[in-house]
Enzyme design. Structure first.
Site, PDB file in Angstrom:
ATOM      1  N   THR A   1       4.190   1.453   2.509  1.00 24.49           N
ATOM      2  CA  THR A   1       5.773   2.204   1.094  1.00 24.49           C
ATOM      3  C   THR A   1       6.932   2.595   2.227  1.00 24.49           C
ATOM      4  OG1 THR A   1       4.755   0.936  -0.855  1.00 24.49           O
ATOM      5  CG2 THR A   1       6.387   2.797  -0.807  1.00 24.49           C
TER       6      THR A   1
ATOM      7  N   GLY B   1       0.939  -0.774  -0.389  1.00 24.20           N
ATOM      8  CA  GLY B   1      -0.028   0.021   0.226  1.00 24.20           C
ATOM      9  C   GLY B   1       0.721   1.089  -0.036  1.00 24.20           C
ATOM     10  N   CYS B   2       0.545   2.661  -0.009  1.00 25.48           N
ATOM     11  CA  CYS B   2       1.223   3.842  -0.197  1.00 25.48           C
ATOM     12  C   CYS B   2       1.151   4.310   1.096  1.00 25.48           C
ATOM     13  CB  CYS B   2       0.000   4.763  -1.214  1.00 25.48           C
ATOM     14  SG  CYS B   2      -1.661   5.687  -0.876  1.00 25.48           S
ATOM     15  N   TYR B   3       0.918   4.358   1.924  1.00 31.10           N
ATOM     16  CA  TYR B   3       1.481   4.690   3.193  1.00 31.10           C
ATOM     17  C   TYR B   3       2.267   3.529   3.420  1.00 31.10           C
ATOM     18  CZ  TYR B   3      -2.662   8.006   3.944  1.00 31.10           C
ATOM     19  OH  TYR B   3      -3.766   8.671   3.937  1.00 31.10           O
TER      20      TYR B   3
END
Ligand SMILES: NC(=O)c1ccc[n+]([C@@H]2O[C@H](COP(=O)([O-])OP(=O)(O)OC[C@H]3O[C@@H](n4cnc5c(N)ncnc54)[C@H](OP(=O)(O)O)[C@@H]3O)[C@@H](O)[C@H]2O)c1
Length: 332
Positions: free
Chosen positions: A140, A136-138
């Site tokens: 990462t 996921g982006c957060y």
């Protein structure tokens, strides 16, 4: 020889970014684009691409499975309930699958085996795998800042607090009232407190790094900007830790990493340094027993499509930077 790659969910923010990246990738032939809402139109018409990729026609959902099966690798840039049945079918038939949804990031008992595709932390596991769960982006941004320190015992695993701001593309291309311009513009608000869908993924990887359960207090906040995530992480130093030892741990983990930029202090970490690139930028400071780090990424590149291309490069044994260096563009 070119590798044939397909994208499902090609009209979404992550899928569009993946299309741009793969259309200029030197080893890839973009072979399939799946989108129901854009079915029948071409990538040239929708994205202004030129060259061979511009003539690709978006395919409706009923044609996805057959179209994706003809590819050597696919990026699933759709939602969990689409990936969960589709990814194992494709993987079993020999297609390499990189799934951008949260479907396989926290394995359940009956799941096919998936490798967590955060190359800087788990590179060795990626090349042989059939199914990659793209992070996921957060997570990462947060994991790249925290895992080397938890692995080396320099941070107390208890009491971690993460506040993270995100651009609105992080929520996808949805038409919901709370994401309308007039609702978002000139306002800032937190959301998903104590129940954000990235929390299980964060807990799993952080706990494995620390060797004990880790349960950070995570507060995501939407900013009225298009792209980028900046996470501010606060914790306590372990008794034997110091600023010098933290710097050494980061350098040991990342000195040779092409996409990690270590800055001397957190106030040198900003979205401008990373938006439009596949980089993560990390800076930290220590005061007494307090530890604070900032980490920033472009949510659609390092947080989604760029990381997927990095994983694709590793799967096929290419230079990890292929198609990813020299990026610098600003798009929603
Ligand atoms: N946005 C980010 O920053 C980000 C970062 C990391 C991971 N991700 C993950 O990447 C995935 C895509 O995110 P996104 O932000 O690109 O979302 P998005 O902008 O909302 O796009 C979703 C895509 O899925 C397709 N789709 C919608 N409903 C579908 C269904 N029932 N069956 C099949 N396809 C469907 C849509 O296209 P059509 O309706 O045209 O088919 C669209 O192409 C999500 O799992 C998300 O969690 C996103």
């Amino acid at each position: 020889m070119q590798v044939r790659v397909g994208i499902a969910g090609a009209s979404g923010y992550a899928g569009m970014e993946a299309t741009f990246l793969l259309a200029r990738h030197p080893r890839v032939e973009l072979a399939f684009l799946g989108s129901e809402s854009w079915a029948g139109s071409t990538a040239g018409e929708r994205l202004g691409l030129s060259g061979r990729a511009s003539r690709l026609v978006y395919a409706e959902r009923s044609a996805w499975e057959a179209g994706l099966e003809c590819c050597d690798a696919v990026l699933l840039a759709t939602f969990e309930d689409v990936s969960r049945p589709l990814a194992p079918v494709l993987a079993r038939r020999g297609t390499r699958v990189i799934d951008l949804s949260s479907a396989f990031r926290v394995p359940e008992e009956d799941d096919v085996e998936a490798v967590y595709g955060l190359p800087e932390l788990f590179r060795a596991r990626i090349p042989g795998s059939r199914l990659i769960a793209n992070p996921g982006c957060y997570p990462t941004a947060i994991l790249l800042a925290l895992v080397p320190l938890l692995r080396s015992g320099l941070l107390e695993p208890e009491g971690l607090v993460v506040n993270a701001v995100s651009g609105v593309t992080g929520a996808g291309r949805r038409a919901e009232e709370s994401y309308a311009f007039a609702e978002l513009d000139d306002d800032v608000r937190a959301y998903g407190i104590f129940r954000h869908r990235h929390l299980p993924e964060l807990r799993r990887i952080l706990s494995a790094a620390a060797g004990v359960p880790v349960d950070p207090v995570f507060t995501p906040t939407l900013l009225p900007i298009r792209r980028g995530i900046l996470a501010t992480i606060v914790g306590r130093l372990a008794p034997e830790a110091s600023a010098a030892r933290i710097r050494e741990a980061y350098l040991a983990a990342y000195a040779d990493e092409p996409f990690v930029e270590l800055r001397p202090s957190p106030d040198e970490v900003s979205l401008r340094r990373v938006v439009g690139t596949n980089r993560v930028c990390i800076g930290f400071a220590v005061s007494g027993s307090h530890f604070l780090a900032c980490a920033a990424i472009d949510n659609l590149i390092k947080g989604a499509a760029g990381q997927a291309v990095q994983n694709l490069n590793l799967l096929f044994g290419w230079d990890e930077r292929l198609g990813l260096d020299d990026l610098r563009w600003f798009r929603p």
